[in-house]
Scaffold this motif. Structure first.
Motif, PDB file in Angstrom:
ATOM      1  N   GLY A  39      18.519  88.380   9.899  1.00  0.00           N
ATOM      2  CA  GLY A  39      17.268  88.544   9.154  1.00  0.00           C
ATOM      3  C   GLY A  39      17.179  87.704   7.902  1.00  0.00           C
ATOM      4  N   ARG A  40      18.050  86.734   7.760  1.00  0.00           N
ATOM      5  CA  ARG A  40      18.103  85.924   6.543  1.00  0.00           C
ATOM      6  C   ARG A  40      17.170  84.725   6.594  1.00  0.00           C
ATOM      7  N   TRP A  41      17.116  84.029   7.721  1.00  0.00           N
ATOM      8  CA  TRP A  41      16.286  82.843   7.871  1.00  0.00           C
ATOM      9  C   TRP A  41      15.218  83.076   8.916  1.00  0.00           C
ATOM     10  N   ARG A  42      14.087  82.363   8.767  1.00  0.00           N
ATOM     11  CA  ARG A  42      12.997  82.511   9.719  1.00  0.00           C
ATOM     12  C   ARG A  42      12.495  81.201  10.302  1.00  0.00           C
ATOM     13  N   ASP A  43      12.816  80.086   9.668  1.00  0.00           N
ATOM     14  CA  ASP A  43      12.283  78.811  10.136  1.00  0.00           C
ATOM     15  C   ASP A  43      13.238  77.695   9.750  1.00  0.00           C
ATOM     16  N   TYR A  44      13.108  76.567  10.418  1.00  0.00           N
ATOM     17  CA  TYR A  44      13.908  75.396  10.074  1.00  0.00           C
ATOM     18  C   TYR A  44      13.096  74.137  10.297  1.00  0.00           C
ATOM     19  N   ALA A  45      13.579  73.054   9.717  1.00  0.00           N
ATOM     20  CA  ALA A  45      12.959  71.739   9.895  1.00  0.00           C
ATOM     21  C   ALA A  45      14.066  70.701   9.941  1.00  0.00           C
ATOM     22  N   MET A  46      13.830  69.642  10.694  1.00  0.00           N
ATOM     23  CA  MET A  46      14.765  68.523  10.744  1.00  0.00           C
ATOM     24  C   MET A  46      14.010  67.257  10.382  1.00  0.00           C
ATOM     25  N   ASP A  47      14.583  66.477   9.493  1.00  0.00           N
ATOM     26  CA  ASP A  47      14.003  65.201   9.074  1.00  0.00           C
ATOM     27  C   ASP A  47      15.008  64.105   9.373  1.00  0.00           C
ATOM     28  N   PHE A  48      14.525  63.025   9.960  1.00  0.00           N
ATOM     29  CA  PHE A  48      15.385  61.900  10.293  1.00  0.00           C
ATOM     30  C   PHE A  48      14.838  60.651   9.606  1.00  0.00           C
ATOM     31  N   HIS A  49      15.627  60.093   8.711  1.00  0.00           N
ATOM     32  CA  HIS A  49      15.244  58.914   7.959  1.00  0.00           C
ATOM     33  C   HIS A  49      16.224  57.783   8.234  1.00  0.00           C
ATOM     34  N   ARG A  50      15.970  56.653   7.637  1.00  0.00           N
ATOM     35  CA  ARG A  50      16.846  55.493   7.808  1.00  0.00           C
ATOM     36  C   ARG A  50      18.233  55.749   7.214  1.00  0.00           C
ATOM     37  N   ASP A  51      18.297  56.480   6.101  1.00  0.00           N
ATOM     38  CA  ASP A  51      19.579  56.680   5.426  1.00  0.00           C
ATOM     39  C   ASP A  51      20.139  58.091   5.556  1.00  0.00           C
ATOM     40  N   ALA A  52      19.382  59.054   6.092  1.00  0.00           N
ATOM     41  CA  ALA A  52      19.867  60.434   6.142  1.00  0.00           C
ATOM     42  C   ALA A  52      19.192  61.225   7.253  1.00  0.00           C
ATOM     43  N   ALA A  53      19.940  62.207   7.755  1.00  0.00           N
ATOM     44  CA  ALA A  53      19.393  63.229   8.649  1.00  0.00           C
ATOM     45  C   ALA A  53      19.538  64.553   7.904  1.00  0.00           C
ATOM     46  N   ILE A  54      18.458  65.340   7.863  1.00  0.00           N
ATOM     47  CA  ILE A  54      18.444  66.548   7.044  1.00  0.00           C
ATOM     48  C   ILE A  54      18.000  67.730   7.884  1.00  0.00           C
ATOM     49  N   PHE A  55      18.785  68.815   7.839  1.00  0.00           N
ATOM     50  CA  PHE A  55      18.422  70.089   8.461  1.00  0.00           C
ATOM     51  C   PHE A  55      18.118  71.050   7.323  1.00  0.00           C
ATOM     52  N   SER A  56      16.902  71.602   7.307  1.00  0.00           N
ATOM     53  CA  SER A  56      16.481  72.523   6.248  1.00  0.00           C
ATOM     54  C   SER A  56      16.266  73.901   6.842  1.00  0.00           C
ATOM     55  N   ALA A  57      16.795  74.938   6.189  1.00  0.00           N
ATOM     56  CA  ALA A  57      16.647  76.317   6.641  1.00  0.00           C
ATOM     57  C   ALA A  57      15.807  77.087   5.628  1.00  0.00           C
ATOM     58  N   PHE A  58      14.803  77.801   6.129  1.00  0.00           N
ATOM     59  CA  PHE A  58      13.838  78.484   5.275  1.00  0.00           C
ATOM     60  C   PHE A  58      13.928  79.999   5.433  1.00  0.00           C
ATOM     61  N   ARG A  59      13.770  80.719   4.320  1.00  0.00           N
ATOM     62  CA  ARG A  59      13.600  82.173   4.387  1.00  0.00           C
ATOM     63  C   ARG A  59      12.202  82.503   4.881  1.00  0.00           C
ATOM     64  N   ARG A  60      11.226  81.792   4.344  1.00  0.00           N
ATOM     65  CA  ARG A  60       9.834  81.899   4.783  1.00  0.00           C
ATOM     66  C   ARG A  60       9.296  80.482   4.932  1.00  0.00           C
ATOM     67  N   THR A  61       8.351  80.309   5.809  1.00  0.00           N
ATOM     68  CA  THR A  61       7.871  78.976   6.134  1.00  0.00           C
ATOM     69  C   THR A  61       7.241  78.271   4.941  1.00  0.00           C
ATOM     70  N   ALA A  62       6.538  79.003   4.098  1.00  0.00           N
ATOM     71  CA  ALA A  62       5.772  78.383   3.014  1.00  0.00           C
ATOM     72  C   ALA A  62       6.610  78.083   1.768  1.00  0.00           C
ATOM     73  N   GLU A  63       7.894  78.366   1.791  1.00  0.00           N
ATOM     74  CA  GLU A  63       8.725  78.155   0.612  1.00  0.00           C
ATOM     75  C   GLU A  63       9.547  76.886   0.733  1.00  0.00           C
ATOM     76  N   ARG A  64      10.298  76.617  -0.324  1.00  0.00           N
ATOM     77  CA  ARG A  64      11.302  75.554  -0.271  1.00  0.00           C
ATOM     78  C   ARG A  64      12.438  76.023   0.634  1.00  0.00           C
ATOM     79  N   PRO A  65      13.159  75.079   1.215  1.00  0.00           N
ATOM     80  CA  PRO A  65      14.298  75.510   2.050  1.00  0.00           C
ATOM     81  C   PRO A  65      15.395  76.145   1.195  1.00  0.00           C
TER      82      PRO A  65
END
Length: 115
Positions: A39-65
């Motif tokens: 019950g800690r996390w509800r959403d995630y996002a993955m970003d792929f850039h030229r210099d980095a791959a980022i996995f972000s975990a969110f408590r709520r969708t509308a907040e910062r990860p």
């Protein structure tokens, strides 16, 4: 006969984007699934850039990860390939091993189960 045109020398170009390999993504998504079950996390996002791959975990969708797990190959020889970044943007942990980067989050999961 036809004319033979020589191909230019193959120059190893930098990749257009950094990504996670299968083992890395399996490890990250396994942790994500356990945090969702707790019950800690509800959403995630993955970003792929030229210099980095980022996995972000969110408590709520509308907040910062709550956490960002970053893979930056350019920092492999200096500070470490992986970084765990907090919601405020502070780097909590750096290193070359993904398991060591995920350890603080997994410890938090153990505390949630104990409650």
């Amino acid at each position: 006969m036809g004319t033979v045109t020589p191909l230019p020398h193959l120059v190893r170009a930098a990749p257009l984007q950094v990504g996670f390999d299968r083992d890395e993504l399996t490890r990250i998504l396994d942790l994500y699934g356990r945090m969702v079950a707790a019950g800690r996390w509800r959403d995630y996002a993955m970003d792929f850039h030229r210099d980095a791959a980022i996995f972000s975990a969110f408590r709520r969708t509308a907040e910062r990860p709550e956490y960002r797990i970053e893979k930056r190959p350019a920092l492999r020889s200096r500070q470490g390939l992986w970084a765990l970044v907090s919601e405020a943007g502070a780097i909590l942990k750096r290193g070359d091993e993904l398991a060591n980067i995920l350890a603080p989050i997994e410890r938090k999961l153990m505390k949630l189960v104990a409650d």
